[in-house]
Design a protein around this motif. Sequence first.
Motif, mmCIF file in Angstrom:
data_model
loop_
_atom_site.group_PDB
_atom_site.id
_atom_site.type_symbol
_atom_site.label_atom_id
_atom_site.label_comp_id
_atom_site.label_asym_id
_atom_site.label_seq_id
_atom_site.Cartn_x
_atom_site.Cartn_y
_atom_site.Cartn_z
ATOM 1 N N VAL A 1 0.846 -1.195 0.000
ATOM 2 C CA VAL A 1 0.000 0.000 0.000
ATOM 3 C C VAL A 1 0.881 1.245 0.000
ATOM 4 N N PHE A 2 1.914 1.212 0.814
ATOM 5 C CA PHE A 2 2.816 2.366 0.920
ATOM 6 C C PHE A 2 3.454 2.678 -0.430
ATOM 7 N N LEU A 3 4.030 1.664 -1.050
ATOM 8 C CA LEU A 3 4.737 1.886 -2.309
ATOM 9 C C LEU A 3 3.779 2.319 -3.411
ATOM 10 N N ALA A 4 2.587 1.735 -3.431
ATOM 11 C CA ALA A 4 1.645 2.032 -4.510
ATOM 12 C C ALA A 4 1.061 3.426 -4.398
ATOM 13 N N LEU B 1 4.658 11.457 0.354
ATOM 14 C CA LEU B 1 5.142 10.578 1.410
ATOM 15 C C LEU B 1 4.179 10.533 2.592
ATOM 16 N N THR B 2 3.645 11.716 2.967
ATOM 17 C CA THR B 2 2.781 11.788 4.150
ATOM 18 C C THR B 2 1.508 10.964 3.935
ATOM 19 N N VAL B 3 0.880 11.197 2.801
ATOM 20 C CA VAL B 3 -0.364 10.483 2.516
ATOM 21 C C VAL B 3 -0.086 8.980 2.465
ATOM 22 N N ALA B 4 0.973 8.616 1.779
ATOM 23 C CA ALA B 4 1.294 7.192 1.647
ATOM 24 C C ALA B 4 1.537 6.567 3.013
ATOM 25 N N THR B 5 2.278 7.268 3.850
ATOM 26 C CA THR B 5 2.567 6.732 5.185
ATOM 27 C C THR B 5 1.288 6.583 6.003
ATOM 28 N N LEU B 6 0.462 7.629 5.960
ATOM 29 C CA LEU B 6 -0.778 7.566 6.736
ATOM 30 C C LEU B 6 -1.675 6.436 6.245
ATOM 31 N N LEU B 7 -1.793 6.305 4.924
ATOM 32 C CA LEU B 7 -2.619 5.217 4.384
ATOM 33 C C LEU B 7 -2.068 3.857 4.813
ATOM 34 N N ALA B 8 -0.745 3.750 4.770
ATOM 35 C CA ALA B 8 -0.113 2.485 5.142
ATOM 36 C C ALA B 8 -0.402 2.159 6.609
ATOM 37 N N PRO C 1 5.898 -8.002 -8.322
ATOM 38 C CA PRO C 1 6.386 -7.098 -7.284
ATOM 39 C C PRO C 1 5.803 -5.698 -7.454
ATOM 40 N N VAL C 2 5.446 -5.090 -6.317
ATOM 41 C CA VAL C 2 4.954 -3.711 -6.350
ATOM 42 C C VAL C 2 6.163 -2.808 -6.157
ATOM 43 N N SER C 3 6.382 -1.907 -7.120
ATOM 44 C CA SER C 3 7.511 -0.997 -6.931
ATOM 45 C C SER C 3 7.002 0.400 -6.618
ATOM 46 N N ALA C 4 7.907 1.224 -6.158
ATOM 47 C CA ALA C 4 7.531 2.541 -5.680
ATOM 48 C C ALA C 4 6.895 3.354 -6.803
ATOM 49 N N ALA C 5 5.729 3.945 -6.524
ATOM 50 C CA ALA C 5 5.030 4.740 -7.519
ATOM 51 C C ALA C 5 5.730 6.075 -7.714
ATOM 52 N N ALA C 6 6.502 6.506 -6.763
ATOM 53 C CA ALA C 6 7.252 7.748 -6.863
ATOM 54 C C ALA C 6 8.368 7.690 -5.838
ATOM 55 N N GLY C 7 9.270 8.649 -5.889
ATOM 56 C CA GLY C 7 10.358 8.680 -4.914
ATOM 57 C C GLY C 7 9.877 9.322 -3.628
ATOM 58 N N GLY C 8 10.814 9.802 -2.860
ATOM 59 C CA GLY C 8 10.441 10.542 -1.655
ATOM 60 C C GLY C 8 10.558 9.693 -0.403
ATOM 61 N N TYR C 9 10.693 8.384 -0.553
ATOM 62 C CA TYR C 9 10.780 7.515 0.621
ATOM 63 C C TYR C 9 12.209 7.430 1.148
ATOM 64 N N GLU C 10 13.170 7.984 0.371
ATOM 65 C CA GLU C 10 14.573 7.811 0.753
ATOM 66 C C GLU C 10 14.855 8.358 2.147
#
Lengths: 325, 321, 499
Positions: free
Chosen positions: B91-94, B100-107, B152-161
């Motif tokens: 979920v996070f990667l997709a 990043l914030t939205v992805a983290t919160l959703l995850a 495999p689900v890969s990162a939809a965008a960067g920003g997780y670094e």
Amino acid sequence: MRAAIRQERLVPAAALLLVVVAFVLTPLGTGSPLTTFDVYNALQGFAQIGLLALAVGLTMIAGEFDLSVVGTYAVGGMIAVQAGQSSAVLGLLVAVAVGAAVGAVQGALIAWLRVPSVPVTLAAYIALLGLAYAISGGLSVTFTNRDATLWVDQTVAGVFSPRSLLTLAAFVLVAVVLGGTRLGAELRAIGGDRRASRVAGVRVERKLVLLFTTSGTLAALGGALLSFSFASANPDPGLRPLLIAAVAALLGGASLAGGRGTATGLLAGALSVALLAQIVAVAYLPDYSTQLFYAALLAVVVAIDSPGLRRALERVRARTRPVEA
Amino acid sequence: MMSLLTAPPAAAVRARRARPGRLAVALAVLVVVLLPVAVTTERFLTLGNARAILASAALVGITAIGATLVMIAGSAVSMAASQTATVVAMVFLATLDRGLTVATLLALLTGVVVTAVQGLAVGYWEANPIVLTIAAGFAIGGGAIWFSGGTPVSAAAGGYEILNATPLGLPLAVYVLLVLAVLAEWILRRTTAGRQLYLVGENRAAARAAGLPVGRVTVVAWAFFGLCLAVTGVFLASFNTSATTNLAGTLTLDAIAAVLVGGTAIAGGKGSALRTLGGALLISVISDVLLLRGYETGVQILVKGLLVLAVVVLVHLRGRR
Amino acid sequence: MSGPLVVVDALARSFAGVPAVREVSFTVGAGEIHALCGHNGAGKSTVVRMLSGQLAPDAGRIVLDGEAADLRSRQVAQRLGVALVDQELSVVPALTVLENMTLGDIDAPLVTRRRAAVRRCRELLDEMGLDRLRPGQLVATLSMGERQLVEIAKALSQRARVVILDEPTATLSEAESRRVFAAVRRVAARGCAVIFVSHRLPEVLELCDTVTVLRDGRRVVTAPAADLTVDRLIVHMLGETPHRLETSRRPDPDLTHALRIEHLRVPGRLADFTLTARAGRIYALAGQLGSGASDVLRALAGLHARATGSVQLRDRAVAFRSPVGAARAGIAFVSNDRKGEGLFLDKPVAGNLVATRLDRLGRGPLVAAGRERRTARSLAELAGLPPDRLADPVLTLSGGNQQKVFVGRSLGRPDVHVLLLDEPTRGVDIGGRAAIHRLLRDAAEAGLVVVFASTELEELLELGDVILTMRDGRVVDTYPGGADGAVLMRDMTEGKDAA
């Protein structure tokens, strides 16, 4: 209360019936008729998990849960391959002896120190996994005894193989022993009400050691037969075989609460799980649908066995009943 | 009846309390054995090695902190931890393309909801936690493949670094582990729900008869566990930058092992998040020593299993009455 | 055949210095049915436990068939031919009737000879009048009464010389009791010595040949049943009428403070119960095991999901089908199972005292440590607990102090209006008992509604301002405090119609 009798027989019967009907009906979906080879394959699947399901199921009947069987399965397979390069029978015997010893040690801890079985067998599982890695150096080991490999999987009467027949024989043996001697009743008594069985004079501790020795033996045998069939032994089968075996045992009418289950029920459970996997294969359904089927079937088992849920239903019924009876 | 009537005299009890517990003795022995072995191991006493130990304990540790609460609430272990962490990672990667914030919160939300629902069934229905979580594991695992299409689900965008940053040379996950351990300990000791968790875990029938909110308290514990699993999943995702269905590997049992080595009894009612942290670190230290001394993976795992077994037996003997 | 089969000679046993049985002697001959009577705490169970190998006597001896017997364990007693039908069942619900019959029987063959076993089981069931039961039926599907009969059949089937029945008919219906009597008579006719413990006095006189009455651990009388009547038995059992703990206060006239229970029913346990319990009064439910007294309390505490009826407290309907609802309405419950359903034994005394009020000890979701400590200390003082034991696990306290913790945790709370207690002084010594009675009296005077259930006559008389006798799930009659103990006991054991 009355649900208790029915469940022990009803759940496995219903599960097996459902799956058999679905299996027979698969040609309607795929358009191609079933072959004896499909049945053979289903029974090969049964052979793969059957002994593990029997091992886990027996411990469940006595109110315990042996997580370590999947470790014994891996170690058994590994030892059988390494000791059985020249003589498969010798490999099998060594594997089974190690499995029995591992089970006996755990059984002793659980019976005499009265440690709960889940943490003990979980620790044993981790240790056994390490052992399997250590023996093999972490790599799959090839089994060079080709005669044995060919022998265990040859077709017998079209649908069987020596491997599935041996698995069936183990179920029959356990069914006869549990049904024909007082051991069966004692096992369920230990699982159903340990205090009462002690009061009644059952030697609970000895039975528990015997039980875990049996589960270790069965698991090692299953692992050995599997590596003969694959002509290689895998040091880490993962948790999956254990979970599938648990599904089979639960569908077979056993419960983690203990006191319930029969060998024939476990057989039905293991056959159901194997057939389900074969249906998915024959019907070209996506792989993950097996997992979803398992989840759905277990959800039913969970719901039947939840006392809080039953109370909630009773509460609703009492509330809706007219006050003047 | 007997035990009520023949409670040991107070003096004997006090004498027993004054003696160090068997566990303390065992730990002391362990340290005495381990310490010389460790310090004489080449490269053990280096900063780099200390970092490696902490880093390797971080992810399992975070999950184990959550699993501690669930185990304290009463003989509950989850067999669905790996699958949950994997789905969270997916979920996070997709959803990284939403930021990043939205992805983290959703995850995090995914992890909490999926796990709290299981807590609901355990707390209110008294469903068997092992059977339930095996079912949940199949459902979540199967669902994950269904949605990901098995690829495999890969990162939809960067920003997780930024999650892979190593301030002061330590991975961010180590700091999160410490914060979560302290937070969990605070919840357990200071909040009403945390305190009730111990009561529910020790004697569920008594807690029920006393009118304690058994169901609600159980859900709180599982929801926190879900949060920890989700954090693990997010870190796993950002380390690996893509998620396959077996991303979380042996997380399920490694986490339970850490909780058990921390001395939390599987029967519930006892335990602490800080001790779980200690358990995770101890496992990490022992694996590290064995690694540095040139033992292979198999021996490391074998020793870990025996350590868990020893602690389980000791904790049980100590708590028996 | 020479001399009696069982000789009990000057048997004595104390617990923590408190004598429970003092030099009790009696004999039972072959073929004799011998009753042990006495109300709770008289020492019957202790005698039974010593006879069945569960408890070693401090002094005295047991002679079986002319030989002094050292009954070290149940197994030894079983081997010497002493069979016991306990109040706590040893039948396993997960097994069939047949499997239960042979479970743990040392003489049973390892390989089941099924046909012979079924036939034998069938005979035993028929003898008990259980012709409706099939040997292959799961015990889980039987009623409690039928399970008890199976247990008795099992004990009788083992080649026993001495059969002890400890309250075998307490939970049975009239018809089921008849079957037990018939079976007991047959066993005696075979030459066994039977020891029969019961609260139901008319059945004792009907069934037994000889009656021994115990009181305060002493034997009061042994006499042929033919020479006794129910009234004379009651006089022997009672001794002096206990002193009543009087209240000076008048009941709270404000009916809105009362607990109003209307037509409370629990299927299979409680037929109908209606009571308006006023604040400031102690209500005593007098009933033996299975009378429904305990079920009234459990239903009010939210522990019977199937209960129906209406319960009002402070003009609010109580959601009494869940424990959380009952607690929220202000009902606190003290169970009769202190260990299983009461205290958190591994937790310290302080933690147990505040266990049910953690949400009131701080701000929001937090527990304030200082306030918690102060509350625990003041509750300990209120309940009369030693302040230096607050940090000790409750497990290490005596039974009396444990019970003080159990009761104390519901005291001093403005949100608790009703205190329910099931057997408030079970397993508590004399001193602790008086202290707990004082606590309950104080609680009532502080404005609580107190309702308790008890099987002990003294307790009912000492504490009850209003006493309701119960039998077979119904109220037999209602009495003011200080009623005649003999009348209460007759209500509890016989009901009204028999009188």
